[in-house]
Design an enzyme around this catalytic site. Sequence first.
Site, PDB file in Angstrom:
ATOM      1  N   GLY A 188      -1.336  -8.340  -9.718  1.00 35.92           N
ATOM      2  CA  GLY A 188      -2.243  -7.391 -10.734  1.00 35.92           C
ATOM      3  C   GLY A 188      -3.147  -6.796  -9.889  1.00 35.92           C
ATOM      4  O   GLY A 188      -3.843  -7.143  -9.102  1.00 35.92           O
ATOM      5  N   GLY A 190      -5.884  -5.366 -10.775  1.00 37.49           N
ATOM      6  CA  GLY A 190      -7.456  -5.759 -10.933  1.00 37.49           C
ATOM      7  C   GLY A 190      -7.640  -7.055 -10.215  1.00 37.49           C
ATOM      8  O   GLY A 190      -8.711  -7.005  -9.390  1.00 37.49           O
ATOM      9  N   ALA A 191      -6.967  -8.242 -10.131  1.00 40.83           N
ATOM     10  CA  ALA A 191      -6.980  -9.201  -9.717  1.00 40.83           C
ATOM     11  C   ALA A 191      -7.019  -9.063  -8.136  1.00 40.83           C
ATOM     12  O   ALA A 191      -7.643  -9.555  -7.155  1.00 40.83           O
ATOM     13  CB  ALA A 191      -5.844 -10.395  -9.832  1.00 40.83           C
ATOM     14  N   ASN A 192      -5.878  -8.209  -7.620  1.00 40.73           N
ATOM     15  CA  ASN A 192      -6.223  -7.804  -6.190  1.00 40.73           C
ATOM     16  C   ASN A 192      -7.151  -7.286  -5.674  1.00 40.73           C
ATOM     17  O   ASN A 192      -7.896  -7.336  -4.630  1.00 40.73           O
ATOM     18  CB  ASN A 192      -4.875  -6.704  -6.007  1.00 40.73           C
ATOM     19  CG  ASN A 192      -3.447  -7.570  -6.317  1.00 40.73           C
ATOM     20  OD1 ASN A 192      -3.203  -8.569  -6.329  1.00 40.73           O
ATOM     21  ND2 ASN A 192      -2.404  -6.570  -6.076  1.00 40.73           N
ATOM     22  N   THR A 232      -5.453   9.250  -1.079  1.00 35.19           N
ATOM     23  CA  THR A 232      -5.045   8.483   0.096  1.00 35.19           C
ATOM     24  C   THR A 232      -3.733   9.306   0.517  1.00 35.19           C
ATOM     25  O   THR A 232      -2.833   9.779  -0.612  1.00 35.19           O
ATOM     26  CB  THR A 232      -4.746   7.239  -0.142  1.00 35.19           C
ATOM     27  OG1 THR A 232      -3.751   6.887  -1.189  1.00 35.19           O
ATOM     28  CG2 THR A 232      -6.126   6.532  -0.349  1.00 35.19           C
ATOM     29  N   GLY A 258      -1.379   8.193   2.928  1.00 35.48           N
ATOM     30  CA  GLY A 258      -0.591   7.160   3.542  1.00 35.48           C
ATOM     31  C   GLY A 258      -0.773   7.367   5.066  1.00 35.48           C
ATOM     32  O   GLY A 258      -1.935   6.932   5.607  1.00 35.48           O
ATOM     33  N   ALA A 259       0.105   7.296   5.737  1.00 32.82           N
ATOM     34  CA  ALA A 259      -0.133   7.404   7.306  1.00 32.82           C
ATOM     35  C   ALA A 259      -0.938   8.433   7.724  1.00 32.82           C
ATOM     36  O   ALA A 259      -1.281   8.502   9.053  1.00 32.82           O
ATOM     37  CB  ALA A 259       1.127   7.376   8.062  1.00 32.82           C
ATOM     38  N   GLY A 276      -2.972  -0.480  -1.381  1.00 35.71           N
ATOM     39  CA  GLY A 276      -4.007   0.258  -2.144  1.00 35.71           C
ATOM     40  C   GLY A 276      -5.151  -0.454  -2.829  1.00 35.71           C
ATOM     41  O   GLY A 276      -6.308   0.128  -2.954  1.00 35.71           O
ATOM     42  N   ASP A 277      -4.720  -1.506  -3.357  1.00 31.84           N
ATOM     43  CA  ASP A 277      -6.028  -2.269  -3.953  1.00 31.84           C
ATOM     44  C   ASP A 277      -6.983  -2.608  -3.145  1.00 31.84           C
ATOM     45  O   ASP A 277      -8.179  -2.613  -3.462  1.00 31.84           O
ATOM     46  CB  ASP A 277      -5.386  -3.477  -4.882  1.00 31.84           C
ATOM     47  CG  ASP A 277      -4.213  -3.176  -5.902  1.00 31.84           C
ATOM     48  OD1 ASP A 277      -4.634  -1.952  -6.633  1.00 31.84           O
ATOM     49  OD2 ASP A 277      -3.429  -3.701  -6.132  1.00 31.84           O
TER      50      ASP A 277
END
Length: 281
Positions: free
Chosen positions: A42, A44-46, A197, A199-200, A229-230
Amino acid sequence: MTTDCSLTVVGSINADITATTSRLPAAGETVGGGRLSRSPGGKGANQAAAAARLGARTRMIGAVGRDSDGRAMLEALRAAGVRTDDIAEATAETGTALIMVDAAGENQIAVCEGANASVSLAGIEFGADEAVLTQLEIPLDLIVELAQRVPGFLAVNAAPARPLPAEVVDRADLIIVNETEYCRLPQLQTGQLVAVTYGAKGSALLQKGEQIAFAEAVESTPVSAVGAGDAYCAALTIGLISGLAPERALRAANAVGAAAVEVASAQPELDVFETYLSAVD
């Protein structure tokens, strides 16, 4: 990166059911030989787990079901150091994400919101020195309510991408998106501070559409992009509210994202981040 700050994460809590295969299936195709795993997730949790492991005093506002998945998700957050007193138990089942990941770390995700649709701010208070980080896996009305009620720093990870009310864009101190999401949300060009963001290629900070800082990506060997991302969102928010200069905050967030992408878990342990962050301090 060291920190001494308070962060509240308002968002989704999911049980991640992940199938890892050699490649992602095309529409209507079946790909065999997969490996199945179940883990806490999730957005949020992450983000809450990453923030706590990065040293922020972190509490989570969300909802889980009265089921075994809900109990497991709460245990995982507590193990990461997150305060869970404000996580409600809903009558709906705990949210679930069905994830497919290929050998290069690319993924496809389908989310069943379950208890996440029941997240509420009833009885919740926010302090003036307390930063709040949220995402779009919870009802949009709740994001609008946060924009109205949070007196301190408000960060919005505008993912999954969907149009934001003007009052949210105007109020948010920080909005975080990837390159695709930024293109889909032209309204973000008026945002006070927007992190994009690439990515690379790295990530940038934009102020009213004008780039004010950029940091190159940290080289990594991707295993799974789920949760990376989180972790980036948590690190960037913490860096900025802790007073890091924009470029340094971006470098720290890039390092954390690079660390997270090298592990399969959406909620990596602290030691995954340490080597990367030592290069920033």
